[in-house]
Write a protein that holds these residues in place. Structure first.
Motif, mmCIF file in Angstrom:
data_model
loop_
_atom_site.group_PDB
_atom_site.id
_atom_site.type_symbol
_atom_site.label_atom_id
_atom_site.label_comp_id
_atom_site.label_asym_id
_atom_site.label_seq_id
_atom_site.Cartn_x
_atom_site.Cartn_y
_atom_site.Cartn_z
ATOM 1 N N PRO A 104 1.309 -2.545 8.220
ATOM 2 C CA PRO A 104 0.496 -3.977 7.871
ATOM 3 C C PRO A 104 1.456 -4.294 6.753
ATOM 4 C CG PRO A 104 -0.887 -1.926 7.829
ATOM 5 C CD PRO A 104 0.500 -1.309 8.016
ATOM 6 N N TYR A 105 2.097 -3.854 5.772
ATOM 7 C CA TYR A 105 2.772 -4.637 4.904
ATOM 8 C C TYR A 105 4.199 -5.290 5.560
ATOM 9 C CZ TYR A 105 5.920 -5.437 0.852
ATOM 10 O OH TYR A 105 6.491 -6.187 -0.124
ATOM 11 N N PRO A 157 0.882 -0.995 0.051
ATOM 12 C CA PRO A 157 -0.026 0.110 -0.035
ATOM 13 C C PRO A 157 0.822 1.245 -0.122
ATOM 14 C CG PRO A 157 -0.738 -1.526 1.813
ATOM 15 C CD PRO A 157 0.687 -2.016 1.055
ATOM 16 N N GLU A 189 -3.408 5.925 10.508
ATOM 17 C CA GLU A 189 -4.191 6.198 9.120
ATOM 18 C C GLU A 189 -4.511 4.869 8.807
ATOM 19 O OE1 GLU A 189 -1.861 10.054 7.557
ATOM 20 O OE2 GLU A 189 -1.116 8.194 6.962
ATOM 21 N N THR A 190 -4.184 3.502 9.234
ATOM 22 C CA THR A 190 -4.453 2.418 8.926
ATOM 23 C C THR A 190 -6.089 1.802 9.452
ATOM 24 O OG1 THR A 190 -3.545 1.061 10.585
ATOM 25 C CG2 THR A 190 -2.148 1.628 8.720
ATOM 26 N N SER A 191 -6.578 0.900 8.958
ATOM 27 C CA SER A 191 -7.791 0.391 9.377
ATOM 28 C C SER A 191 -7.669 -1.135 9.583
ATOM 29 C CB SER A 191 -8.819 0.751 8.217
ATOM 30 O OG SER A 191 -8.773 0.155 7.078
ATOM 31 N N GLN A 222 6.142 4.016 7.922
ATOM 32 C CA GLN A 222 4.735 3.991 7.214
ATOM 33 C C GLN A 222 4.043 2.764 6.596
ATOM 34 O OE1 GLN A 222 4.019 8.327 5.738
ATOM 35 N NE2 GLN A 222 6.061 8.504 5.922
ATOM 36 N N GLN A 235 1.695 5.108 4.856
ATOM 37 C CA GLN A 235 0.618 5.433 5.845
ATOM 38 C C GLN A 235 0.978 5.279 7.413
ATOM 39 O OE1 GLN A 235 -1.644 1.041 5.555
ATOM 40 N NE2 GLN A 235 -2.647 2.866 4.799
ATOM 41 N N TRP A 236 0.689 6.234 7.937
ATOM 42 C CA TRP A 236 1.050 6.174 9.550
ATOM 43 C C TRP A 236 0.136 5.187 10.180
ATOM 44 C CZ3 TRP A 236 5.649 8.033 10.525
ATOM 45 C CH2 TRP A 236 6.310 9.031 9.729
ATOM 46 N N PRO A 237 0.754 4.583 11.360
ATOM 47 C CA PRO A 237 -0.284 3.619 12.052
ATOM 48 C C PRO A 237 -1.560 3.962 12.264
ATOM 49 C CG PRO A 237 1.989 3.713 13.033
ATOM 50 C CD PRO A 237 1.948 4.800 12.032
ATOM 51 N N GLY A 294 -8.637 -2.763 6.288
ATOM 52 C CA GLY A 294 -7.393 -2.626 5.079
ATOM 53 C C GLY A 294 -6.375 -3.800 5.762
ATOM 54 N N PHE A 295 -5.906 -3.798 6.797
ATOM 55 C CA PHE A 295 -5.033 -4.630 7.468
ATOM 56 C C PHE A 295 -5.485 -6.268 7.026
ATOM 57 C CE2 PHE A 295 -1.541 -4.746 11.027
ATOM 58 C CZ PHE A 295 -0.756 -5.789 10.472
#
Length: 270
Positions: A153-154, A94, A101-103, A150, A97-99, A106-107
């Motif tokens: 998740p990845y 992705p 900002e994640t959902s 940032q 994104q800062w932590p 999405g994770f």
């Protein structure tokens, strides 16, 4: 051994093979003499690669859908009669994104693709790989080992791919099936180019990506492909390993703190 005979007569499934690293891997295996199944959700891209590569076959597959994966394996066996290697390359990185900002959703979707998709294909391929004493190559990432800003998740999904590789290597050794992974660093792919285009200064971003390697350049998909063919065809005493294809990006010291990080300078004697 001639390049065109290194993996002659073998059957290889490559996921996410329509472009980028996956296409580089597919080309390398075809060049080694293997019959390659190109797996991807991108049917136009997969069909185009199928036409380019003699002996390759495209099969549509979304690795997050279990029925698709079952069909992929059954059609491969029906067409070629055997399976010698699967390369789990399908995945996504992705945008930064800062932590906060994640959902969770999405994770979860990224886990389904990057981790569970890999596991599902291995699970259905193993009965056939045990018969051929074949091997699995998972495409992880350097950042799964060293982290990335940032990209929580990845990084988490790729770290899990590497850990799963080691656990599977232990379980499958009794059947003579080798499980290894490749962790690429900065490889110049369409996805890398797309992510750079989202930054304020794409040219500066690309240059930063080049300078992250002591070798002073990004890698090419063909170089990941060469590593995959080596693991499949010649690295017969290797299982559970993580092969870095990174140009040395993980080596040495560098500037790691951001301009916003509080610093505490040491007292320098006068």
């Amino acid at each position: 051994m001639a390049a065109g005979t290194r993996y002659a007569g073998k059957v290889v499934v490559v996921t996410g093979a329509a472009r980028g690293i996956g296409a580089g891997i597919a080309r390398a295996f075809v060049d080694s003499g293997a019959q390659v199944v190109i797996c991807d959700k991108d049917e136009p891209g997969g069909r185009a690669l199928e036409r380019e590569l003699p002996g390759a076959a495209f099969i549509f597959c979304d690795v997050t859908q279990e029925e698709d994966v079952k069909t992929l394996i059954s059609r491969t066996i029906c067409r070629f009669g055997r399976l010698d290697c699967v390369v789990n390359n399908a995945g996504y990185h992705p945008p930064p994104q800062w932590p906060e900002e994640t959902s969770a959703e999405g994770f979860r979707q990224l886990l389904e693709l990057n981790l569970l998709g890999t596991y599902t294909l291995i699970k259905f391929a193993l009965p056939h790989l045990r018969k051929s004493r074949g091997n699995v190559i998972n495409i992880s990432s350097l950042v799964g080992a060293i982290g990335q800003s940032q990209a929580v998740p990845y990084v988490a999904t790729k770290g899990a791919v590497t850990a799963m590789t080691k656990a599977l290597a232990l379980d499958e050794s009794q059947y003579g099936v080798r499980i290894n992974c490749i962790s690429p660093g900065n490889i110049w792919t369409p996805l890398w180019e797309e992510l750079a285009a989202l930054t304020p200064d794409p040219k500066a971003t690309v240059r930063e990506g080049m300078l992250a390697q002591p070798l002073g350049r990004m890698g090419q998909p063909a170089e990941v492909g060469a590593a995959a063919v080596f693991l499949a065809s010649e690295a017969n005493f290797c299982t559970g390993i993580e092969l870095f294809v990174t140009g040395g990006a993980e080596l040495g010291y560098g500037c790691k703190a951001s301009v916003h990080t509080p610093t505490d300078a040491p007292t320098i004697p006068s």
